[in-house]
Design a protein around this motif. Structure first.
Motif, PDB file in Angstrom:
ATOM      1  N   ASP A 150      39.832  23.552  53.477  1.00 31.96           N
ATOM      2  CA  ASP A 150      39.303  22.726  52.189  1.00 31.96           C
ATOM      3  C   ASP A 150      39.317  22.642  51.141  1.00 31.96           C
ATOM      4  N   GLY A 151      40.944  23.601  50.869  1.00 30.09           N
ATOM      5  CA  GLY A 151      40.425  24.044  49.150  1.00 30.09           C
ATOM      6  C   GLY A 151      39.704  24.856  48.235  1.00 30.09           C
ATOM      7  N   LYS A 152      38.829  25.419  48.831  1.00 33.48           N
ATOM      8  CA  LYS A 152      37.850  25.963  48.485  1.00 33.48           C
ATOM      9  C   LYS A 152      37.861  27.529  48.764  1.00 33.48           C
ATOM     10  N   THR A 153      37.342  27.178  50.495  1.00 38.23           N
ATOM     11  CA  THR A 153      37.651  29.006  51.221  1.00 38.23           C
ATOM     12  C   THR A 153      38.177  30.040  51.119  1.00 38.23           C
ATOM     13  N   PRO A 154      38.357  31.349  50.751  1.00 43.30           N
ATOM     14  CA  PRO A 154      39.579  31.997  50.310  1.00 43.30           C
ATOM     15  C   PRO A 154      40.471  32.180  52.157  1.00 43.30           C
ATOM     16  N   MET A 155      41.292  32.267  52.204  1.00 46.77           N
ATOM     17  CA  MET A 155      41.966  32.939  54.015  1.00 46.77           C
ATOM     18  C   MET A 155      42.870  34.137  53.113  1.00 46.77           C
ATOM     19  N   ALA A 156      43.072  34.596  52.097  1.00 45.18           N
ATOM     20  CA  ALA A 156      43.407  35.849  51.921  1.00 45.18           C
ATOM     21  C   ALA A 156      44.262  35.606  50.347  1.00 45.18           C
ATOM     22  N   LYS A 157      44.554  36.993  49.604  1.00 45.35           N
ATOM     23  CA  LYS A 157      45.244  37.074  48.437  1.00 45.35           C
ATOM     24  C   LYS A 157      45.800  37.966  48.978  1.00 45.35           C
ATOM     25  N   LEU A 158      47.423  37.536  47.826  1.00 45.68           N
ATOM     26  CA  LEU A 158      48.592  38.180  48.068  1.00 45.68           C
ATOM     27  C   LEU A 158      49.094  38.846  46.763  1.00 45.68           C
ATOM     28  N   GLY A 159      50.312  39.841  46.598  1.00 41.03           N
ATOM     29  CA  GLY A 159      50.475  40.521  45.398  1.00 41.03           C
ATOM     30  C   GLY A 159      50.548  41.700  45.813  1.00 41.03           C
ATOM     31  N   THR A 160      51.330  42.194  45.166  1.00 36.86           N
ATOM     32  CA  THR A 160      51.704  43.937  45.515  1.00 36.86           C
ATOM     33  C   THR A 160      50.907  43.833  43.589  1.00 36.86           C
ATOM     34  N   GLU A 161      50.425  43.613  43.020  1.00 38.04           N
ATOM     35  CA  GLU A 161      50.154  44.141  41.775  1.00 38.04           C
ATOM     36  C   GLU A 161      49.277  43.277  41.351  1.00 38.04           C
ATOM     37  N   ASN A 162      47.768  44.222  40.573  1.00 38.83           N
ATOM     38  CA  ASN A 162      46.727  43.422  40.690  1.00 38.83           C
ATOM     39  C   ASN A 162      46.421  43.203  39.994  1.00 38.83           C
ATOM     40  N   ARG A 163      46.040  42.535  38.940  1.00 38.87           N
ATOM     41  CA  ARG A 163      45.327  42.284  37.207  1.00 38.87           C
ATOM     42  C   ARG A 163      44.480  41.106  37.413  1.00 38.87           C
ATOM     43  N   THR A 164      42.906  41.991  36.332  1.00 37.84           N
ATOM     44  CA  THR A 164      42.525  40.997  35.686  1.00 37.84           C
ATOM     45  C   THR A 164      41.957  41.398  34.224  1.00 37.84           C
ATOM     46  N   ILE A 165      42.027  40.308  33.228  1.00 40.25           N
ATOM     47  CA  ILE A 165      42.085  40.865  32.079  1.00 40.25           C
ATOM     48  C   ILE A 165      40.416  40.594  31.787  1.00 40.25           C
ATOM     49  N   LEU A 166      40.004  41.369  30.619  1.00 46.32           N
ATOM     50  CA  LEU A 166      39.022  42.016  30.439  1.00 46.32           C
ATOM     51  C   LEU A 166      39.240  41.563  28.522  1.00 46.32           C
ATOM     52  N   ALA A 167      38.497  40.992  28.056  1.00 48.48           N
ATOM     53  CA  ALA A 167      37.798  40.748  26.568  1.00 48.48           C
ATOM     54  C   ALA A 167      37.514  41.698  26.239  1.00 48.48           C
ATOM     55  N   TYR A 168      38.255  43.045  24.751  1.00 49.23           N
ATOM     56  CA  TYR A 168      38.430  44.032  24.263  1.00 49.23           C
ATOM     57  C   TYR A 168      36.875  44.608  24.015  1.00 49.23           C
ATOM     58  N   GLU A 169      36.484  43.684  23.930  1.00 48.14           N
ATOM     59  CA  GLU A 169      34.810  43.829  23.628  1.00 48.14           C
ATOM     60  C   GLU A 169      34.351  44.006  24.989  1.00 48.14           C
TER      61      GLU A 169
END
Length: 773
Positions: free
Chosen positions: A76-95
């Motif tokens: 369906d292109g909407k429901t996640p099945m799995a998340k891959l990646g040996t590296e994880n990153r989430t950007i936060l604004a400085y504020e």
């Protein structure tokens, strides 16, 4: 906690703003220093650094090509099945970042950050001078220099790298505010455990957030922020000496914990010295004991579920496509791609419910059976080849009993080939009707029969072919009657008549891409790609009664071909791959004709609809059961199958054991046949999947055959039982030893090493490189 009015994280008594006059002096001082630096670069041969002065720019974090997680979705292109990646990153604004993380990192890495000009000039000069004199090339780096190094992917400790880093840091400091630079740094620096940036680190080490707008309980505290800041000095253990140089992760070992504590104290003292903490607050600060245990799969999700096996097939499939060919193994995992699979969540749920024999939703007859029992189920959409559901086992990180794939290093992995027994007779039948042999044609069908041409006589070690069961039509049965009763003598004769190459060619065209052949001198069967030249020469007439192993996935695709009237589509797992707004890859839907005309396809369906196990309420459904015995036993089965289709879904179900022992029920019985156990799984799945997918059976009715020259009897309805067999489904004839064995061709490169299907074996550890029966 002392804080300045202008900046909550700047040390007391400093300011991030400057009067115009002071700014002018600073600009002139920077010009003199840069001029001196340029002279030094020339003296030291720093051409690359000079180029950086005029050419290089340092991008902000959102423009960096850093590792990102790749997400797989259901169809369906909407429901996640799995998340891959040996590296994880989430950007936060400085504020958005809380003060604790900003203060801790400054105290750890660059205590003059708010007042320096982005460069540790003494460290740079020392590095350059040491290059001339042969001294140590190491030198201190400011936070700004460190970010420049990360952004430009500058590696090593050579003097030229240090000089170029310094020039880029100077430009960065000139073009961006201190707040922006600190935000850049905190969003990109590695903290270990695959976490890039402070937010990913907060989650990986403490299960918290660095966001200041979160609740106090879920935010990082100063003591926790100091633990993370300590990690930056050495995020991972030295791979050459992991025990001696384990880094600063307190959960790695005792030495790493002590390293962490020692550096934490250094950071705490720095926070006091910079005015971030009062002396009393520093004295009261305690090293936290809430650091999470290290989970190497952190940042990934969904891999331990049954669909984790789908991920393996997706990655293997993509490596064979042009956009991903010859790419490093982690290119997809860390590429930030959006992968839409062919797997329908509704069908997958139905498959897992029916095939997980240790679950509460499986058919009652398979629930609570011995722990060595194992099942597999694959469903394919007729006409498109899309794999709608895939169950190769309950553990997505374990063995795959439904198929095989190429792993990251190009080796074959999986556990998915099994002798199909009488379920393979669908390909004999399809080839027979293609050659205009009517399902109503009569065949000699005795209980036992010799076949001298194939080396099956009373005087040979293999012996004659026999039927384990019987049918009312014997000793002469129509082909359709022999199909329903699974008479081996009839089908062995049919295979001789059709020719082994013709039967194999039909199986290949339908979707069976590989079979496993017995070869002299090799203890385990060898995978043979059926598209190879002279592939048929590696198999004997026993192919017609299902001696040679195939995969559940291939068998399901074969059924999908017949469901589509003889139009074969390539089974596949990937619908599309995109990144941002760019479409990287899209499935290629093609069909090839196996050679059946409409009348022949109708005759095939008519025959297989008469198999009692192939009943799906309300639907036109067709199928075939099969078993293969344990060793040479005539009473104990090791493999049991049910394969079949409606016009909407085709599915194959295998039931066997993990250790190669016979299938024995919890009550001690060996009465395990295709119809009795895998047949129930198949029926439940086909019923539940069609209902969940809201499919209308009236849209998928089969055509009726004309049987030239005859008036056929009415085909069985979904509710009307087909003519019964005289006994339970017979076990197939014990595996023979062919009287003559062909000289095998060399096994193709990168083919899976198959497993023996003639003797009990112990299954491999998860992801072992060899499909086993």
């Amino acid at each position: 906690m002392p804080q300045t009015p202008s900046d909550a994280v700047a040390p007391a008594g400093t300011s991030t703003g400057q009067p115009a006059k002071a700014a002018g002096k600073r600009s002139r001082r920077r010009t003199w220093r840069v001029g001196g630096l340029a002279v030094l670069l020339v003296m030291c041969g720093g051409g690359a650094a000079i180029g950086a002065l005029y050419v290089d720019t340092v991008p902000p974090p959102d423009e960096l090509v850093l590792p990102e997680s790749t997400t797989l979705y259901y169809a369906d292109g909407k429901t996640p099945m799995a998340k891959l990646g040996t590296e994880n990153r989430t950007i936060l604004a400085y504020e958005q970042m809380n003060d604790a993380v900003k203060q801790a990192i400054v105290a750890a890495e660059d205590r003059t950050f708010w007042t320096n000009e982005g460069i540790d000039f003494r460290g740079v000069m020392r590095a350059a001078w040491n290059n001339v004199t042969g001294g140590d090339r190491q030198g201190a780096s400011t936070i700004t220099q460190q970010y420049a190094r990360i952004a430009a992917d500058l590696k090593g400790v050579t003097y030229s790298r240090k000089l170029r880093e310094a020039v880029m840091a100077w430009k960065l400091d000139d073009e961006h505010s201190k707040e922006e630079i600190l935000g850049f740094y905190l969003n990109t620096v590695p903290f270990g455990r695959g976490a890039y940036g402070i937010e990913a680190a907060a989650q990986a080490f403490f299960g918290k957030t660095a966001r200041k707008d979160a609740s106090r309980e879920s935010q990082l505290m100063p003591s926790e922020a100091a633990v993370l800041a300590a990690m930056v000095k050495q995020p991972e253990a030295n791979p050459d000496d992991p025990e001696g140089q384990p880094g600063y992760d307190p959960k790695r070992n005792d030495k790493a914990r002590q390293n962490s504590i020692d550096r934490w104290r250094y950071i705490r003292d720095g926070m006091v010295a910079l005015g971030y903490l009062t002396a009393a607050e520093g004295a009261d600060l305690a090293y936290p004991d809430t650091v999470r245990d290290y989970d190497p799969r952190a940042g990934q999700s969904g891999l331990d579920r049954p669909t984790g096996l789908v991920v393996n097939h997706v990655l293997s499939e993509l490596r064979g496509t042009e956009p991903f060919k010859d790419r490093p193994f982690d290119y997809v995992r860390n590429g930030g791609f959006r992968i839409v699979t062919t797997v329908d969540k509704r069908a997958q749920d139905a498959a897992e419910a029916a095939a997980n024999i240790r679950g509460e939703k499986a058919p009652e007859v398979v629930r609570g059976q011995p722990k060595n029992w194992q099942s597999a189920l694959v469903a394919v959409e007729p006409g498109s080849g899309r794999v709608l559901a895939y169950y190769g086992g309950d553990d997505g990180l374990g063995a795959d009993y439904a198929g095989w794939y190429f792993d990251d290093e190009g080796n074959a992995a999986g556990f998915g080939q099994h002798p199909p027994g009488s379920s393979f007779k669908v390909y004999d039948l399809a080839e027979a009707v293609r050659q205009d042999i009517s399902p109503k044609q009569r065949f000699d069908s005795p209980a036992t029969k010799e076949f001298p041409k194939s080396g099956r006589t009373r005087d040979t070690a293999a012996g004659p072919i026999r039927n384990s069961g019987s049918a009312a039509c014997q000793p002469e049965c129509t082909l359709w009657e022999a199909t329903v009763a699974s008479l081996n003598t009839t089908y062995f004769a049919l295979t001789e008549q059709l020719g082994v190459p013709a039967v194999i060619d039909m199986a290949r065209k339908a979707g069976v891409e590989s079979m496993w052949a017995n070869e002299r001198g090799k203890p385990e069967p060898v995978r043979v790609a059926l598209g190879e030249t002279d592939a048929a020469s590696r198999f004997s007439t026993e192919v017609g009664i299902g001696q040679y192993g195939i995969t559940v996935q291939d068998h399901a695709n074969g059924m999908a071909t017949f469901a589509a009237g003889g139009e074969r589509a390539q089974s596949h797992f990937v619908r599309s791959v995109s990144k941002g707004d760019d479409k990287i890859y899209e499935e290629q839907l093609t069909r090839t004709d196996v050679g059946l005309n409409a009348e022949q396809a109708n005759q095939l369906n008519w025959t297989l609809r008469r198999v009692e196990a192939a009943k799906v309420p309300g639907w036109d459904a067709a199928g075939k059961t099969g078993t293969w015995q344990a060793g040479k036993s005539t009473t104990q089965n090791q493999h049991a199958w049910m394969v079949g289709y409606t016009g909407a879904i085709a599915a194959a179900v295998w039931l066997g054991t993990k250790d190669g022992k016979p299938l024995r029920t919890k009550d001690g019985s060996y009465d395990v046949f295709g119809a009795s156990h895998p047949g129930r799984i198949w029926q439940q799945f086909m019923t539940d999947a069609a209902k969940a997918m809201e499919l209308n059976p009236d849209d998928y009715r089969f055509g009726e055959p004309k049987f030239p020259g005859e008036t056929p009897s009415a085909p069985p309805s979904a509710e009307t039982p087909a003519p019964p067999t005289a006994s339970p489904e017979p076990a197939d004839t014990p595996r023979p030893t062919p009287s003559t064995e062909p000289t095998p061709e060399p096994e193709p490169t990168r083919t899976p090493k198959p497993t023996p299907s003639t003797r009990p074996t112990t299954p491999p550890a998860p992801r072992e490189v060899a499909p086993r029966a």
